[in-house]
Design a protein around this motif. Structure first.
Motif, short mmCIF file in Angstrom:
data_model
loop_
_atom_site.label_atom_id
_atom_site.label_comp_id
_atom_site.label_asym_id
_atom_site.label_seq_id
_atom_site.Cartn_x
_atom_site.Cartn_y
_atom_site.Cartn_z
N ASN A 232 9.67 22.68 22.81
CA ASN A 232 9.88 24.08 23.20
C ASN A 232 11.02 24.73 22.43
O ASN A 232 10.91 25.86 22.00
N ILE A 233 12.13 23.98 22.30
CA ILE A 233 13.33 24.55 21.69
C ILE A 233 13.68 23.77 20.44
O ILE A 233 13.84 22.55 20.50
N GLY A 234 13.81 24.44 19.32
CA GLY A 234 14.31 23.78 18.11
C GLY A 234 13.32 22.82 17.47
O GLY A 234 12.17 22.70 17.88
N ILE A 235 13.81 22.13 16.44
CA ILE A 235 13.01 21.17 15.70
C ILE A 235 13.25 19.78 16.29
O ILE A 235 14.39 19.33 16.38
N HIS A 236 12.18 19.14 16.70
CA HIS A 236 12.28 17.80 17.29
C HIS A 236 11.82 16.74 16.30
O HIS A 236 10.93 16.99 15.49
N ARG A 237 12.42 15.55 16.41
CA ARG A 237 11.96 14.39 15.63
C ARG A 237 11.07 13.56 16.53
O ARG A 237 11.41 13.33 17.70
N PHE A 238 9.95 13.13 16.01
CA PHE A 238 9.05 12.23 16.74
C PHE A 238 8.99 10.94 15.94
O PHE A 238 8.56 10.94 14.80
N VAL A 239 9.48 9.87 16.57
CA VAL A 239 9.73 8.62 15.86
C VAL A 239 8.76 7.53 16.29
O VAL A 239 8.68 7.20 17.48
N PHE A 240 8.01 7.00 15.31
CA PHE A 240 7.17 5.83 15.55
C PHE A 240 7.98 4.60 15.18
O PHE A 240 8.50 4.52 14.06
N VAL A 241 8.09 3.66 16.11
CA VAL A 241 8.86 2.44 15.86
C VAL A 241 7.95 1.25 16.12
O VAL A 241 7.26 1.19 17.14
N LEU A 242 7.97 0.30 15.19
CA LEU A 242 7.16 -0.90 15.33
C LEU A 242 8.08 -2.11 15.46
O LEU A 242 8.99 -2.30 14.65
N PHE A 243 7.82 -2.92 16.49
CA PHE A 243 8.56 -4.16 16.71
C PHE A 243 7.60 -5.34 16.62
O PHE A 243 6.45 -5.23 17.04
N LYS A 244 8.10 -6.45 16.10
CA LYS A 244 7.32 -7.68 16.07
C LYS A 244 7.62 -8.45 17.35
O LYS A 244 8.78 -8.64 17.70
N GLN A 245 6.58 -8.85 18.04
CA GLN A 245 6.74 -9.64 19.25
C GLN A 245 6.83 -11.12 18.88
O GLN A 245 6.26 -11.55 17.88
N ARG A 246 7.50 -11.90 19.72
CA ARG A 246 7.56 -13.35 19.48
C ARG A 246 6.23 -14.00 19.83
O ARG A 246 5.86 -15.02 19.30
#
Length: 168
Positions: free
Chosen positions: A109-123
């Motif tokens: 709604n307000i301003g520029i937002h960052r949308f972050v995709f994060v990938l983790f390796k599971q044990r």
């Protein structure tokens, strides 16, 4: 490194070395590249997220988070969780994983937002519980609680509210 310039390292993640290739495409084959702007109207449907550089016996967790909610100047809801998928086998895409929190389209709604995709390796293959709320999510804390360690890949895009004039 664009993740440092964009403040993703710091606001969301600790410094890490990418070891896996992750590609994110929204419909129309629109690839997510660090810091590029996408229109909210083009990211309504969950993207295709492919994991390369691992075998099918390795499992991954994918997080999509917005560290700028409700607005970048006062992100008191940081972070807002948009998507959480676990147990994604290597060499496949997110549809092969378990969707723990369903995809919610970005609606800044307000301003520029960052949308972050994060990938983790599971044990190993594991069960992870959804957070009690999408707001106030903490990627670092979630990774720690689930024994995920540092991320193996991340990419982010920017989006802001579309005015009628900006819609295509």
């Amino acid at each position: 490194m664009p993740l440092i310039v964009g403040g993703v390292i710091g606001d969301v993640l600790d410094s890490f070395t990418p070891t896996i290739t992750m590609s994110v495409h929204y419909h129309g084959n629109q690839q997510v590249c660090n810091g590029h702007e996408l229109y909210p109207s083009s990211v309504t449907i969950r993207p295709r997220v492919e994991v390369q550089g691992a075998d099918m016996r390795t499992f991954f967790t994918l997080i999509l988070t917005d560290p700028d909610a409700p607005g970048p100047s006062d992100p008191y809801l940081r972070e807002h969780l948009h998507w959480l998928v676990t147990n994604i086998p290597g060499t496949t895409d997110a549809t092969f994983g378990r969707e723990v929190v369903s995809y919610e389209m970005p609606r800044p709604n307000i301003g520029i937002h960052r949308f972050v995709f994060v990938l983790f390796k599971q044990r190993r293959r594991q069960t992870m519980n959804p957070p009690s709320s999408r707001d106030g999510f903490n990627t670092r804390k979630f990774a720690e609680e689930n024994g995920l360690g540092l991320p193996v890949a991340a990419v982010y895009f920017n989006a802001q509210r579309e005015t009628a004039a900006r819609r295509r």
